[in-house]
Design an enzyme around this catalytic site. Structure first.
Site, PDB file in Angstrom:
ATOM      1  N   CYS A  29       0.863  -1.191   0.000  1.00 40.85           N
ATOM      2  CA  CYS A  29       0.000   0.000   0.000  1.00 40.85           C
ATOM      3  C   CYS A  29       0.896   1.236   0.000  1.00 40.85           C
ATOM      4  O   CYS A  29       1.723   1.405   0.887  1.00 40.85           O
ATOM      5  CB  CYS A  29      -0.895  -0.022   1.234  1.00 40.85           C
ATOM      6  N   CYS A  54      -3.192   7.603  -1.679  1.00 35.95           N
ATOM      7  CA  CYS A  54      -4.519   7.736  -2.301  1.00 35.95           C
ATOM      8  C   CYS A  54      -5.577   8.239  -1.342  1.00 35.95           C
ATOM      9  O   CYS A  54      -6.565   8.827  -1.780  1.00 35.95           O
ATOM     10  CB  CYS A  54      -4.968   6.395  -2.865  1.00 35.95           C
ATOM     11  N   THR A  92      -4.212   4.809   7.491  1.00 37.96           N
ATOM     12  CA  THR A  92      -3.196   4.433   6.508  1.00 37.96           C
ATOM     13  C   THR A  92      -2.277   5.613   6.216  1.00 37.96           C
ATOM     14  O   THR A  92      -2.757   6.706   5.907  1.00 37.96           O
ATOM     15  CB  THR A  92      -3.890   3.973   5.216  1.00 37.96           C
ATOM     16  N   GLU A 133      -0.482   1.551   9.391  1.00 40.04           N
ATOM     17  CA  GLU A 133      -1.673   2.185   9.932  1.00 40.04           C
ATOM     18  C   GLU A 133      -1.408   2.616  11.364  1.00 40.04           C
ATOM     19  O   GLU A 133      -0.605   1.991  12.057  1.00 40.04           O
ATOM     20  CB  GLU A 133      -2.866   1.201   9.924  1.00 40.04           C
ATOM     21  N   HIS A 168     -12.493   5.895  -2.919  1.00 37.01           N
ATOM     22  CA  HIS A 168     -11.518   4.926  -2.415  1.00 37.01           C
ATOM     23  C   HIS A 168     -11.865   3.501  -2.861  1.00 37.01           C
ATOM     24  O   HIS A 168     -10.983   2.659  -3.005  1.00 37.01           O
ATOM     25  CB  HIS A 168     -11.360   5.033  -0.898  1.00 37.01           C
ATOM     26  N   TYR A 200      -9.291   0.854  -5.181  1.00 36.79           N
ATOM     27  CA  TYR A 200      -8.933  -0.551  -4.988  1.00 36.79           C
ATOM     28  C   TYR A 200      -8.948  -1.343  -6.295  1.00 36.79           C
ATOM     29  O   TYR A 200      -8.349  -2.416  -6.380  1.00 36.79           O
ATOM     30  CB  TYR A 200      -9.874  -1.200  -3.957  1.00 36.79           C
ATOM     31  N   CYS A 221      -4.967  -0.279  -7.131  1.00 31.72           N
ATOM     32  CA  CYS A 221      -3.827  -0.688  -6.287  1.00 31.72           C
ATOM     33  C   CYS A 221      -3.789  -2.189  -6.047  1.00 31.72           C
ATOM     34  O   CYS A 221      -2.751  -2.822  -6.149  1.00 31.72           O
ATOM     35  CB  CYS A 221      -3.812   0.081  -4.975  1.00 31.72           C
ATOM     36  N   GLU A 252      -7.077  -5.540   4.334  1.00 38.53           N
ATOM     37  CA  GLU A 252      -7.483  -4.232   3.836  1.00 38.53           C
ATOM     38  C   GLU A 252      -8.443  -4.376   2.653  1.00 38.53           C
ATOM     39  O   GLU A 252      -9.331  -3.544   2.461  1.00 38.53           O
ATOM     40  CB  GLU A 252      -6.263  -3.399   3.432  1.00 38.53           C
TER      41      GLU A 252
HETATM   42 FE1  SF4 Z   1      -3.285   1.918  -0.011  1.00 42.18          FE
HETATM   43 FE2  SF4 Z   1      -4.693   1.062  -2.096  1.00 42.18          FE
HETATM   44 FE3  SF4 Z   1      -5.819   2.693  -0.283  1.00 42.18          FE
HETATM   45 FE4  SF4 Z   1      -3.924   3.557  -2.006  1.00 42.18          FE
HETATM   46  S1  SF4 Z   1      -5.988   2.801  -2.523  1.00 42.18           S
HETATM   47  S2  SF4 Z   1      -4.065   3.997   0.152  1.00 42.18           S
HETATM   48  S3  SF4 Z   1      -2.589   1.784  -2.112  1.00 42.18           S
HETATM   49  S4  SF4 Z   1      -5.093   0.595   0.027  1.00 42.18           S
HETATM   50 FE    FE Z   2      -6.869   1.460   1.987  1.00 41.59          FE
END
Ligand code: SF4
Ligand code: FE
Length: 482
Positions: free
Chosen positions: A98, A102, A189, A255, A290, A294, A297, A445
């Site tokens: 991660c 983001c 995060t 985190e 968000h 996902y 990422c 996550e």
């Molecule tokens: Fe982390 Fe993915 Fe959230 Fe970006 S979108 S902060 S990489 S979990």
């Molecule tokens: Fe996340």
């Protein structure tokens, strides 16, 4: 824009009040447990400097016209939304972790459109303040922690009904020059990778929850903010010598529990204070962005895991077995389905009243709902292909030992052409991503980040337009005329 080194140096200037393993940590940047997660964020700076990634990693600011890191950009088109997902996939591939940046990115875009709407309807000046804040974030190329999740206490009670009023972060005083807030944000995060923290309410609030309907930004090392570092599976391996047993010794995520102990926020940094009727839009939009994230990422991290599983099969001499080939096809299919959802909700996005583009919320929730499932199946297949040695193999120290090292070299070898060490490295990487420190980012996550599965199901129900579907059926069945 900052370079990766300038970013790390800028974090050295911050004075976090941080606790880790029961001790206060002064040097966040060089701490072996924390550093891999800072390296992952630094990658968002490093790639932005590379000409080949210019279109993905940078954008032209809608506020200043200057070239900025895409992580500080307000989406101006569906194309921007698509580029965001592709950028996240790239970073997942490069870090297998991660990369944290983001959350702030998603928070900016949500706060932007919602504050615009509050100002327009109520004549407030939140939007103006927010844009001033964001301009600085863009110009100084800052990382911002988008902080939404409160501890929530008794889930059956509303914020104002909690026996401990601090279970949701709230305003305790309104002063002439600002407000005082108290409470906490959980599972934050990238909290220590961030220069600023942008706090948002965590649920849709009602009338009685006005004190909890608060949005603001503060420098992350503001007096009164306390950080407690979250443990990860196998985290103490980062204290060990060598580079095999960590699986991924360069990158990671982190985190924190972030506590606000009567913290002062000046008015120019307050973007919502009491306007509870706008909390639901803010939560929905941030979560929607968000959930889109996902679809980028996790796919990039999945690419690394699929590659590792395929290499484990090569190194075992099992790559030609038809069931192995089929399992890898299944992993590819699941991973690309997630990507398809991330691209779909982006391409179906549209402008909000502020001009900032929003994803298609239904498709973004479908994306994240799939993410609560598919990475688990991909991880299961990776473990299947890796074999039991992934969890029974001895340590790197044994491999390097003058007496027993040679035995391990001999008995843990797979195909003749591949050194034993390479085989062990790949197995440790799979362990790291499915059971170790990176499993936080790839597995749990995937379940709970950007909202637990039920949160998406509620949104899918709300957005699914069942009445229109019933109407379609009535028309086809001859119950109703078109
Ligand atoms: Fe982390 Fe993915 Fe959230 Fe970006 S979108 S902060 S990489 S979990
Ligand atoms: Fe996340």
């Amino acid at each position: 824009m900052l370079t990766a080194d300038q970013y790390l140096d800028s974090l050295r200037q911050l004075n976090f009040k941080l606790y880790l393993f029961g001790e206060q940590v002064d040097n966040v940047v060089d701490h072996p447990i924390i550093r891999p997660s800072l390296n992952a964020v630094a990658k968002t700076y490093e790639l932005a400097e590379e000409a080949q990634y210019k279109d993905l990693m940078t954008a032209e600011s809608s506020l200043t016209g200057k070239r900025i890191n895409r992580f500080t950009h307000l989406h101006q088109s569906s194309e921007d939304l698509i580029l965001k997902v592709k950028m996240q996939r790239l970073l997942g591939q490069k870090t297998a972790a991660c990369f944290q940046r983001c959350v702030g990115f998603d928070a900016f875009n949500a706060v932007d459109s919602v504050t615009y709407e509050i100002d327009k309807e109520l004549g407030t000046e939140y939007y103006k303040r927010f844009r001033t804040f964001l301009k600085r974030v863009q110009e100084e190329d800052l990382v911002v922690d988008g902080a939404m999740t409160d501890p929530k206490g008794d889930r059956s009670l509303r914020p104002f009904q909690q026996s401990d009023p601090d279970m949701y972060l709230h305003v305790t005083k309104r002063l002439k020059d600002g407000i005082v807030v108290r409470g906490a944000k959980a599972h934050q995060t990238g909290a220590l990778s961030s220069h600023e923290i942008l706090v948002m309410p965590t649920v849709a609030m009602g009338d009685e929850d006005a004190a909890y309907s608060v949005c603001f930004a503060l420098p992350s090392d503001t007096n009164g903010i306390i950080y407690v570092y979250g443990r990860q599976s196998c985290d103490t391996r980062k204290f060990e010598e060598g580079s095999i047993d960590m699986g991924n010794c360069r990158y990671g995520g982190h985190e924190c529990l972030v506590i606000f102990e009567d913290v002062f926020v000046p008015w120019e940094r307050v973007f919502m204070c009491g306007e509870h009727q706008y909390t639901s839009a803010l939560v929905e939009r941030f979560a929607g962005y968000h959930r889109q994230s996902y679809g980028g990422c996790k796919v990039g991290v999945g690419d690394v895991l699929i590659g590792a599983a395929a290499l484990a099969a090569d190194y075992n001499g099992a790559a030609k077995a038809s069931h192995i080939k089929d399992k890898i096809i299944e992993m590819l299919h699941l991973n690309e389905t997630l990507f398809a959802c991330g691209i779909a909700c982006s391409s179906q996005g549209g402008p909000t009243a502020s001009g900032t583009f929003l994803i298609d919320l239904l498709l973004a929730n479908v994306c994240k709902q799939n993410v609560t499932r598919f990475p688990y199946e991909i991880a299961r297949l990776a473990e299947d292909i890796a074999g039991g040695l992934m969890v029974t193999m001895p340590s790197e120290k044994d491999l390097r030992h003058p007496e027993i090292g040679a035995y391990l070299e001999k008995y843990l070898k797979g195909v003749n052409s591949v050194p034993t060490e390479d085989r062990l490295r790949i197995l440790r990487l799979i362990e790291n991503m499915t059971l170790g420190a990176a499993a936080v980012g790839y597995r749990t996550e995937s379940m709970h980040g950007a909202g637990s599965p039920q949160a998406q199901r509620i949104m899918i129900q709300r957005q699914g337009n069942l009445d229109q579907k019933k109407k379609l059926a009535r028309i086809i069945a001859g119950i109703e005329k078109e």
